[in-house]
Design an enzyme around this catalytic site. Structure first.
Site, PDB file in Angstrom:
ATOM      1  N   TYR A  62      37.936  42.786  46.823  1.00 32.40           N
ATOM      2  CA  TYR A  62      38.383  43.639  45.783  1.00 32.40           C
ATOM      3  C   TYR A  62      39.507  44.538  46.542  1.00 32.40           C
ATOM      4  O   TYR A  62      39.470  44.623  47.857  1.00 32.40           O
ATOM      5  CB  TYR A  62      37.682  44.526  45.113  1.00 32.40           C
ATOM      6  CG  TYR A  62      36.670  43.796  44.230  1.00 32.40           C
ATOM      7  CD1 TYR A  62      36.801  42.879  43.313  1.00 32.40           C
ATOM      8  CD2 TYR A  62      35.196  44.243  44.017  1.00 32.40           C
ATOM      9  CE1 TYR A  62      36.154  42.235  42.478  1.00 32.40           C
ATOM     10  CE2 TYR A  62      34.471  43.800  43.257  1.00 32.40           C
ATOM     11  CZ  TYR A  62      34.912  42.624  42.472  1.00 32.40           C
ATOM     12  OH  TYR A  62      34.046  42.019  41.460  1.00 32.40           O
ATOM     13  N   ALA A 281      10.940  24.729  27.151  1.00 32.47           N
ATOM     14  CA  ALA A 281      11.445  25.038  25.970  1.00 32.47           C
ATOM     15  C   ALA A 281      10.302  25.320  24.794  1.00 32.47           C
ATOM     16  O   ALA A 281      10.234  26.438  24.108  1.00 32.47           O
ATOM     17  CB  ALA A 281      12.358  23.998  25.055  1.00 32.47           C
TER      18      ALA A 281
END
Length: 532
Positions: A62, A281
């Site tokens: 940054y 799942a």
């Protein structure tokens, strides 16, 4: 520029590491001065809003990191040159915050001790920066590593070892007297506690671990470690979504970012729910349905729950998947889900049970191509090798360069096997998030795995695998003792088809709908079960 907006502005005019054609436009001295000045107003707003502290992000490439680092800072003005000038940007910002918010207002500075990048900042200079930041009045240092050009440091994937940046914090702690915050795969309570007790850091920061389980601190405080849903370092639910413009969430916690809308509430009419299949799942559907107070029974034909999580957690570098499976097994037990193992389900059994809701999660099996010699004994599936059902010889060809193929290749290469990956596409792991992909590339290279792209397995010979470049540039025989198939999965749909039209309320979830990632299985199961 796009529609008059500059897309690349930075400390200096340097090329983008990922795209050398993109050159940043250097900020003028006046523009930098204006940015520094803007922190006066920002500090006043923050203080007035009742915020307790400010953390400055001087890391990951940054803007503050760019100014601090000679690799990116080529300036000739007061903000460039020696370390004093390269630190000027950050130090003046800190001074402005302290002036406007108060000298006792806490300012934390986050930065990398080591960029792990050629030409980037190393440990020695970074520790000198730590001392200068302390002198400037910074109240704590939040220490990490890496930058956007090696994403697997600031965003460590599952393959990075737990606490992978603690050594950086320990080095900083020896250099300064102010508190040190450490970060990086520390969502393991015993590890985090050990780091603090050993005096390697003063605070532990958690990011993705709190996306996976926002109650992590409470559960640790109460000693309920087995109830912590672990982050699996996949990035599919968080960063991978952000870079596509989607909202931040979590693979193993679909409610992240939508907590109010996705609150699980008890059903007004609890029903008998049958879940067929105990993979990821099925377990998520059973967990959520049980939280809704439904009466849940699960049938699994294997001798344990987990489905593909079982083989997927065999390599030590996949330990977090093992923790996830353990979490689900524990939760189903605590929620009173009736689990029947070693029990295949038939239409007759369903008719006998008469459940009000049936959820089919029968999963998938290995895809085996119809090519000459494929029934040779030396041909095995990645699943069977990982489960220990089949042994791999010393020379191995892995057909398929997706995530399963590459992870299996690394796993075997770490055991001393000579491994070659054959992939039909132009690249391996095309659908894997960048940080994970980068680290897997590193693991493949470090373990001597060879990779052939644009190459198909065309037949199995007496001596190994015959492969062909898809542009017909060559055909070659790769000597191999074992050929491992990692060419994808096919859905198991026989029971689903048999049940259609035979039960009142029928749903299908997970790989039986179409093979996918963990996020696909968990999110679909959560969506179905939370509205039952």
């Amino acid at each position: 520029a796009i529609m008059g907006i500059e897309t690349a502005i930075g400390a200096s005019a340097v090329p983008n590491v990922w795209d050398q054609k993109v050159l940043t436009r250097e900020l003028t001295t006046g523009e930098v001065d204006a940015i520094v000045e803007s922190f006066n107003t920002a500090a006043e707003i923050v203080k007035a809003a009742g915020i307790d502290a400010i953390e400055l992000h001087g890391h990951e490439g940054y803007l503050m990191d760019q100014f601090m680092t000679s690799l990116w800072n080529k300036r000739k003005d007061k903000y460039g040159g020696d370390l004093d000038n390269r630190l000027r940007f950050s130090l003046e910002i800190i001074k402005n915050i302290k002036r406007k918010a108060g000298s006792d207002f806490p300012v934390i500075y986050r930065y990398a001790i080591n960029h792990y990048l050629e030409g980037g900042r190393g440990v020695e200079e970074s520790l000198e920066i730590a001392r200068r930041l302390e002198k400037a009045g910074v109240d704590a240092l939040h220490v990490d590593a890496g930058c956007y050009d090696d994403w697997y440091w600031p965003h460590p994937p599952i393959y990075q070892p737990p606490g992978c940046m603690v050594d950086m914090a320990e080095a900083a702690k020896k250099a300064v007297k102010i508190p040190i915050i450490t970060v990086g795969r520390l969502g393991y309570a015993e590890l985090a506690d050990g780091v603090l007790k050993a005096g390697k850091a003063d605070f532990v920061a958690l990011g993705r671990a709190l996306l996976a389980d926002p109650e992590w601190p409470l559960k640790v405080k109460e000693g309920r470690l087995e109830d912590i849903c672990p982050c699996i370092g996949c990035h599919d639910g968080c960063l991978a979504r952000i870079v596509t413009g989607a909202s931040l969430s979590c693979t193993v916690n679909p409610a992240t970012g939508n907590e109010k809308e996705f609150t699980i509430t008890p059903s007004e009419k609890p029903r008998a729910v049958l879940v067929i299949g105990g993979g990821i799942a099925g377990m998520e559907a059973a967990r959520v349905a049980a939280l809704r107070r439904h009466r849940v029974t699960m049938y699994e034909k294997r001798d344990r729950l987990g489905g593909h999580l079982i083989e997927g957690s065999v390599p030590e570098f996949k330990r977090d998947v093992r923790l996830l499976n353990d979490y689900y097994v524990t939760q189903l037990r605590k929620l009173g889900v009736k689990v029947e193992l070693r029990q295949a389900v038939t239409l007759e059994l369903v008719n006998k049970m008469k459940p009000e809701v049936v959820i089919v999660a029968t999963g998938s099996s290995s895809l085996v191509p119809d090519i000459p010699g494929i029934k040779n004994d030396k041909v095995v599936t990645a699943i069977d090798v990982l489960l220990g059902k089949k042994k791999a010889g010393e020379r191995v060809v892995v057909a398929g360069g997706g995530l399963v193929g590459c992870e299996t290749a690394v796993y075997l290469a770490q055991k001393g096997k000579r491994v070659t990956i054959v992939e039909a596409l132009e690249e391996i792991m095309p659908y894997v998030f960048e940080a994970n992909k980068q680290y897997l590339f590193k693991m493949l290279a470090e373990n001597g795995v060879s990779v052939l792209t644009n190459t198909n397995l065309v037949r199995v010979s007496e001596h190994g695998a015959v492969v062909e470049n898809k542009y017909h540039r060559f055909e070659a025989e790769l000597k191999a003792d074992t050929i491992i198939l990692a060419l994808g999965l096919k859905p198991e749909t026989d029971l689903l088809k048999a049940l259609q039209g035979k039960v009142k309320e029928l749903y299908s979830i997970g790989d039986c709908e179409g093979p996918g990632k963990i996020i696909d299985a968990v999110w679909r199961a959560f969506d179905i079960a939370r509205v039952l």
